[in-house]
Write a protein that holds these residues in place. Structure first.
Motif, PDB file in Angstrom:
ATOM      1  N   ARG A  98     -49.884  19.478  14.897  1.00  0.00           N
ATOM      2  CA  ARG A  98     -48.678  20.214  15.286  1.00  0.00           C
ATOM      3  C   ARG A  98     -48.999  21.668  15.568  1.00  0.00           C
ATOM      4  O   ARG A  98     -48.498  22.260  16.543  1.00  0.00           O
ATOM      5  N   LEU A  99     -49.842  22.284  14.730  1.00  0.00           N
ATOM      6  CA  LEU A  99     -50.188  23.691  14.922  1.00  0.00           C
ATOM      7  C   LEU A  99     -50.879  23.899  16.269  1.00  0.00           C
ATOM      8  O   LEU A  99     -50.534  24.809  17.033  1.00  0.00           O
ATOM      9  N   TYR A 100     -51.837  23.059  16.584  1.00  0.00           N
ATOM     10  CA  TYR A 100     -52.530  23.191  17.873  1.00  0.00           C
ATOM     11  C   TYR A 100     -51.578  22.893  19.035  1.00  0.00           C
ATOM     12  O   TYR A 100     -51.617  23.565  20.078  1.00  0.00           O
ATOM     13  N   TYR A 109     -56.185  15.565  16.413  1.00  0.00           N
ATOM     14  CA  TYR A 109     -55.646  15.524  15.057  1.00  0.00           C
ATOM     15  C   TYR A 109     -54.424  14.608  14.955  1.00  0.00           C
ATOM     16  O   TYR A 109     -54.222  13.942  13.937  1.00  0.00           O
ATOM     17  N   LEU A 110     -53.603  14.569  15.997  1.00  0.00           N
ATOM     18  CA  LEU A 110     -52.442  13.679  15.971  1.00  0.00           C
ATOM     19  C   LEU A 110     -52.874  12.220  15.963  1.00  0.00           C
ATOM     20  O   LEU A 110     -52.260  11.380  15.295  1.00  0.00           O
ATOM     21  N   GLN A 111     -53.952  11.906  16.687  1.00  0.00           N
ATOM     22  CA  GLN A 111     -54.483  10.543  16.650  1.00  0.00           C
ATOM     23  C   GLN A 111     -55.016  10.207  15.261  1.00  0.00           C
ATOM     24  O   GLN A 111     -54.853   9.083  14.781  1.00  0.00           O
ATOM     25  N   SER A 137     -44.406   9.507  11.341  1.00  0.00           N
ATOM     26  CA  SER A 137     -45.432   9.139  12.320  1.00  0.00           C
ATOM     27  C   SER A 137     -44.840   8.948  13.709  1.00  0.00           C
ATOM     28  O   SER A 137     -45.544   9.086  14.719  1.00  0.00           O
ATOM     29  N   LEU A 138     -43.542   8.629  13.792  1.00  0.00           N
ATOM     30  CA  LEU A 138     -42.899   8.523  15.107  1.00  0.00           C
ATOM     31  C   LEU A 138     -42.819   9.900  15.768  1.00  0.00           C
ATOM     32  O   LEU A 138     -43.039  10.033  16.976  1.00  0.00           O
ATOM     33  N   ASP A 139     -42.513  10.917  14.969  1.00  0.00           N
ATOM     34  CA  ASP A 139     -42.507  12.279  15.499  1.00  0.00           C
ATOM     35  C   ASP A 139     -43.907  12.673  15.976  1.00  0.00           C
ATOM     36  O   ASP A 139     -44.063  13.330  17.007  1.00  0.00           O
ATOM     37  N   VAL A 140     -44.916  12.271  15.210  1.00  0.00           N
ATOM     38  CA  VAL A 140     -46.301  12.544  15.605  1.00  0.00           C
ATOM     39  C   VAL A 140     -46.625  11.835  16.914  1.00  0.00           C
ATOM     40  O   VAL A 140     -47.271  12.398  17.807  1.00  0.00           O
TER      41      VAL A 140
END
Length: 454
Positions: free
Chosen positions: A113-115, A127-129, A200-203
């Motif tokens: 999220r930060l990146y 990172y999200l993966q 995880s849906l938001d991700v």
């Protein structure tokens, strides 16, 4: 003229000072008395036409709020103020082996999220993966148990007695889910797994957006689809996938029908949503495209209709105007939710547009600016870039849009030349300055001549 360009042109020209000059008249130089422009309601920032807004963003420069998860890399020494997003990113970038370290779902998703919020889409995707991989065991249980239940409705986590508490780590939620599944409690396992998967849906949506912004539409479609496999009515994923299908699959009638169904589902499930009006309008545009047999045939039909209308119109100066926009189209842009992610995405598009201009990729640059200007019609950099792209492409609207740019933002036009020069396009910079000097003779005459003589 395509819809994004029509919207951008409308937004830019709506800020043009009223004038009684006839069509094709040379632009009025800065300093000439004109009526002030009506302030635009479309303030703020945004993503490309149809692009989904990411909700729940932290309001401060992409900085996540609250304490960081256990095990997160240290942010700063004791007694110091919290680091800025830029400082934090530098610390993370200098952390050796960070990408390859084992991480909890919470840490991986926070890093992603930060990146993402700071426009670093490649790193965000990594990172999200990783976060999604940590959620995969729960996801697998959910899909398996949901299949066993068929069309039976899912209970809530409270009704199923999952015992989850706010802030509980995914790993401990997963243990509850696995235990329910081992006991053969399909309904309870599915309900608990669905609740555990909410973050995880938001991700997943964030990763889809990052793929889109990075130019990988195929990966974005897959990521949106993965979210919808768990939650078929997920508003943001539905809208995002439908918009992307419409944008990239204009000749695939099956994909277009899927896009229409997605837009209609957004309307039906969330009629109060800010996306509902846009979904209704886009569903109509998709339907029109399908009935025509694809986008190429639709555009050809519109071109023929326009040719016939022009042939039947009275002789006289051609009206240099974009395709008429309905008030509903304009309102849908004005009502789009402004989020930090949206604004950062727009800033990135402007930077990319300037890079395209410096490399002579004028169509690509114009595509970027037409995604920005409907939401930021007073953005001088976007206005200047769009005008120069149209001039370079010798488009029909170029004289009028260029005239608006040099009347309302001549300094931004001049600064665009500086940007082009800094990126190695000295020839383009001087061409821009020469045209600016010729069309706005009272603006910074000495400065422009000095630049042109170098």
């Amino acid at each position: 003229m395509n819809l994004p360009l029509a919207l951008a042109t409308f937004a830019l020209l709506s800020a043009e000072p009223p004038s009684s000059l006839p069509p094709g008249h040379p632009p009025v130089p800065p300093g000439t008395q004109v009526s002030p422009a009506t302030p635009s309601a479309a303030q703020g920032g945004a993503l490309p036409q149809g692009h989904p807004a990411v909700e729940g963003a932290a309001p401060s420069a992409g900085m996540p709020t609250g304490p960081l998860p256990s095990g997160h890399p240290p942010l700063s020494g004791t007694g110091k103020a919290p680091p800025s997003a830029e400082e934090l990113l530098k610390q993370l970038d200098s952390t050796e082996g960070l990408k390859d370290r084992e991480k909890t779902f919470e840490i991986a998703s926070s890093l992603g999220r930060l990146y993402y919020l700071n426009g670093r889409n490649a790193e965000a995707i990594t990172y999200l993966q990783q976060a999604e991989s940590r959620a995969k065991p729960v996801r697998d249980v959910f899909l398996a148990q949901r299949k066993k239940l068929g069309k039976a409705p899912l209970a809530t986590a409270e009704a199923a007695g999952c015992g989850f508490t706010p802030g509980q780590a995914l790993e401990s939620l997963s243990a509850v889910v696995q235990e329910r599944a081992k006991k053969g409690d399909a309904a309870g396992a599915a309900a608990c797994a669905r609740a555990a998967l909410e973050p995880s849906l938001d991700v997943g949506v964030m990763r889809a957006n990052a793929h889109f912004l990075a130019g990988d539409s195929a990966a974005a479609l897959v990521a949106y689809g993965a979210v919808l496999e768990v939650e078929p009515k997920h508003e943001e994923a539905l809208f995002g996938r439908s918009a992307l299908l419409f944008e990239t699959k204009g000749e695939d009638l099956a994909a277009l029908k899927q896009a229409k169904e997605g837009f209609e589902a957004v309307q039906a499930s969330r009629p109060e949503s800010s996306r509902a009006a846009a979904a209704k309008r886009l569903a109509g545009l998709v339907d029109e495209t399908v009935k025509a047999g694809g986008r190429a045939k639709l555009l050809a039909s519109r071109a023929e209709d326009r040719r016939i209308r022009l042939s039947q119109a009275p002789t006289g100066p051609a009206q240099d105007a974009p395709r008429p926009l309905t008030q509903e189209m304009v309102d849908s842009v004005k009502n789009t939710e402004r989020t930090p992610e949206l604004e950062q995405g727009l800033a990135k598009l402007v930077e990319e547009g300037e890079e395209h201009l410096s490399k002579g990729r004028f169509k690509e640059a114009l595509a970027n600016y037409t995604r920005v200007v409907p939401f930021q019609p007073d953005n001088g950099r976007a206005k200047a870039g769009m005008a120069w792209a149209l001039v370079s492409l010798e488009r029909e609207m170029a004289p009028r849009v260029w005239g608006v740019a040099i009347q309302t933002a001549p300094a931004a036009v001049e600064a665009l030349g500086d940007t082009l020069k800094s990126k190695g396009d000295e020839k383009g910079a001087k061409a821009l300055w020469r045209k600016l000097a010729a069309d706005a003779p009272s603006f910074n005459t000495a400065g422009l001549q000095a630049k042109l003589s170098q």
